[in-house]
Motif scaffolding. Structure first.
Motif, PDB file in Angstrom:
ATOM      1  N   ALA A 233       0.806  -1.232   0.000  1.00 38.84           N
ATOM      2  CA  ALA A 233       0.000   0.000   0.000  1.00 38.84           C
ATOM      3  C   ALA A 233       0.836   1.277   0.000  1.00 38.84           C
ATOM      4  CB  ALA A 233      -0.937  -0.005   1.213  1.00 38.84           C
ATOM      5  N   LYS A 361       2.098  -2.212  12.899  1.00 41.71           N
ATOM      6  CA  LYS A 361       3.260  -3.036  12.507  1.00 41.71           C
ATOM      7  C   LYS A 361       4.464  -2.752  13.402  1.00 41.71           C
ATOM      8  CE  LYS A 361       1.729  -5.079   8.657  1.00 41.71           C
ATOM      9  NZ  LYS A 361       1.570  -6.530   8.648  1.00 41.71           N
ATOM     10  N   CYS A 507      -5.121  -1.714   3.887  1.00 42.30           N
ATOM     11  CA  CYS A 507      -3.880  -0.989   4.215  1.00 42.30           C
ATOM     12  C   CYS A 507      -3.743   0.330   3.471  1.00 42.30           C
ATOM     13  CB  CYS A 507      -2.670  -1.833   3.861  1.00 42.30           C
ATOM     14  SG  CYS A 507      -2.533  -3.308   4.830  1.00 42.30           S
TER      15      CYS A 507
END
Ligand code: HC1
Ligand code: SF4
Length: 573
Positions: A233, A361, A507
């Motif tokens: 993304a 993340k 995303c």
């Protein structure tokens, strides 16, 4: 229809239209600050006040509807004065040190104050900051909060998590973590949706760029080999921060920029996405073959916001997550093992960096039992799209004029199936393309599973593959995930395989992506990824030659012992 007059101009609008919408349609838009379409229409900031003939008080345009015969003035002297005073009052409770604010230059309050010519406010005072754990990937600076309530509403209405609440009353009213909890104790999924919808710098990501850039950072250490990977993304959005057009902001130009910044190798997370499909697709077929041993549906596991959500809200369903690690974690693990050996680099010298559209993340990479290479963390550092854009700006790179460069071999090759991971439905579509092949031995038409595409929050489809009927669902946004889980628990729906992404649109709409206040760009960015899929000669993960190579040289086959060691997790910890 009703007839109204705005600034002397007569017009007809549909009944039930807000004054804000009507004024915009008339070409005389009213400025707003706290307003967020269908999510925050509470008139809290009072920037959108207008004068309505016959009404003594000024009214807020965002949450008042037009009425037949209404005469509205959007810029009378009284309105201008009130708007100015209201913004000054907001500034009186706001830390306006814009030069040290991450949103300087991209702040709606700054823009409105500047438009109104407010350069110094007589009310301004020093606003104390509240303590916040700096190690958490989502950082709140209470001194910059303007109590617009957008964060609270997004978390409640879109993500159904209720992390934020109003604390105190009257002029001392502020936003805090619900139930007086520390953010680390709340059930925050770290999706970052509150952050990307904050109009000021009250919410931001933990900035980790100094771990690369400081005198002690990885770039300064001659022992370190820096290997960066780029999430699907990110390629659809990185240019937005740098004023590039879609045509200029190609993935290969991003590679050139990363090389210019000083990264030694630039890999593509699309490769990791293909690897995930090989493992997750095989795992799904394995579960189908032993139906009685597993609970269905199997859930995708690549979105760490979703995994955090499931583990905190429905821990009893954790076993239904695919054990496949997310693509960037898989890629981190094989970079410190397979690549280290192949390139002849001591694995302890490798410093792996992931550029992600996501702040969850950052936390995922810290989970102890997701790290299996035996050489420290598999992914040493996670930077968001915004952080990498700041690094490019700091170095004043003339990106537009950089010649495009190729990703590095062998993790520079990704399929179109890998690239669509970044959009809602993409993981499911990529998995189905390869499951079809694994079951039938033949490739499907690459776009055969297009029904799972699109921005709808909860999609479902049914496919027949060689006599096996598969019921699948795709959801994005955690509020939709909760609805789906409740429906599963109530026996209202039954699925075999479900893809969940925490952020609306997947995303591409992630919490680490560029911020354009009030504009939702997930759909447009997703279309860009589908364009990249169509333009790729390689449309199937199982045909990626570098994937075939890593199985042949190192992993043996999907779900092998080595694959289990490096590419799977039980999601505990
Ligand atoms: Fe995603 Fe994924 S698609 S989770 O959305 O599975 O962040 O882009 O990198 O890892 O590939 C994010 C994006 C990303 C992983 C992949
Ligand atoms: Fe809610 Fe997501 Fe913000 Fe956490 S990051 S408070 S889950 S919107």
């Amino acid at each position: 229809m009703v007839t109204i007059t705005i600034n002397g101009k007569k017009m007809q609008v549909e009944e039930g239209t807000t004054i804000l919408k009507a004024a915009a349609a008339a070409g005389m838009p009213v400025p707003s600050l706290c307003y967020l379409k269908e999510i925050n229409e509470i008139g809290a900031c009072r920037v959108c006040v207008v004068e309505v003939k016959g009404v003594a008080r000024l009214v807020t345009a965002c949450n008042n509807l037009v009425q037949n015969g209404m005469e509205i003035l959007t810029n009378s002297p009284r309105v201008r004065q009130a708007r100015r005073t209201n913004v000054e009052l907001i500034l009186s409770q706001h830390n306006s040190s814009c030069t040290s604010c991450v949103r300087g230059g991209n702040c709606s309050l700054q823009r409105i104050a500047n438009d109104l010519g407010i350069y110094a406010s007589e009310y301004t005072k020093v606003i104390p900051k509240k303590h916040w754990p700096v190690s958490f990937p989502l950082i709140r600076d209470s001194s910059r909060c303007i109590k617009c309530m957008r964060c609270l509403q997004i978390c409640d209405k879109v993500q159904d998590l209720h992390v934020w609440d109003i604390a105190k009353t009257g002029s001392r009213a502020t936003v805090g973590v619900s139930h007086n909890l520390q953010i680390t104790e709340a059930d925050c999924a770290i999706c970052g949706q509150c952050l990307t919808h904050c109009p000021t710098g009250a919410l931001r990501e933990r900035d980790d760029t100094l771990k690369l850039l400081s005198a002690q950072g990885a770039f300064a250490d001659p022992e370190k080999v820096t290997i960066v990977q780029v999430a699907p993304a990110v390629r659809a959005a990185w240019g937005e921060e740098l004023g590039l057009t879609r045509e200029e902001a190609t993935p290969k130009r991003l590679v050139a920029a990363l090389k210019a910044l000083g990264f030694d190798y630039v890999f593509d997370t699309d490769f990791g996405a293909d690897l995930t499909i090989m493992e997750e697709g095989s795992e799904f077929l394995e579960r189908l073959n032993h139906r009685d041993d597993y609970k269905f549906p199997m859930f995708t596991s690549c979105c760490p916001g979703w995994v955090r959500f499931l583990k905190s809200q429905y821990p009893e369903m954790t076993g239904q997550l695919s054990t496949a690690k997310s693509p960037h974690q898989m890629q981190g693990a094989v970079t410190k093992t397979y690549i280290a050996e192949k390139f002849g680099i001591d694995a302890d010298r490798i410093f792996n960096i992931s550029i992600m559209p996501c702040i969850a993340k950052k936390q995922e990479a810290e989970i102890p039992n997701i790290n299996d290479s035996g050489h420290g963390r598999d992914v040493d550092l996670v930077l968001t799209t915004r952080e990498i854009a700041r690094m490019i700006r700091a170095d004043h790179l003339d990106v537009k004029n950089l010649a495009e460069e190729e990703f590095d071999d062998p993790f520079g090759t990704g399929s179109g199936a890998g690239v669509i991971f970044g959009a809602t439905g993409g993981v499911m579509e990529a998995a189905l393309r390869s499951c079809y092949y694994l079951v039938t031995g033949k490739n499907p038409y690459p776009d055969a599973f297009y029904m799972v595409r699109g921005m709808e929050g909860w999609k479902e489809a049914c496919f027949d593959i060689n006599g096996i009927t598969l019921h699948v669902a795709v959801v994005s946004g955690l509020g939709n995930a909760r609805k789906l889980i409740r429906a599963i628990q109530n026996g209202e729906v039954q699925y075999d395989f479900v893809e969940v992404m925490a952020c609306p649109g997947g995303c591409v709409g992630g919490g680490g992506q560029p911020i354009h206040d009030g504009e939702e760009l997930a759909e447009e960015r997703g279309e860009n990824l589908y364009f990249l899929d169509r333009s790729n000669d390689l449309r199937f993960s199982h045909e990626n030659p570098k994937i075939l190579q890593i199985y042949e040289e190192f992993l043996e086959k999907p779900l092998s012992h080595m694959a289990h060691e490096l590419l799977h997790t039980d999601h505990h910890g």
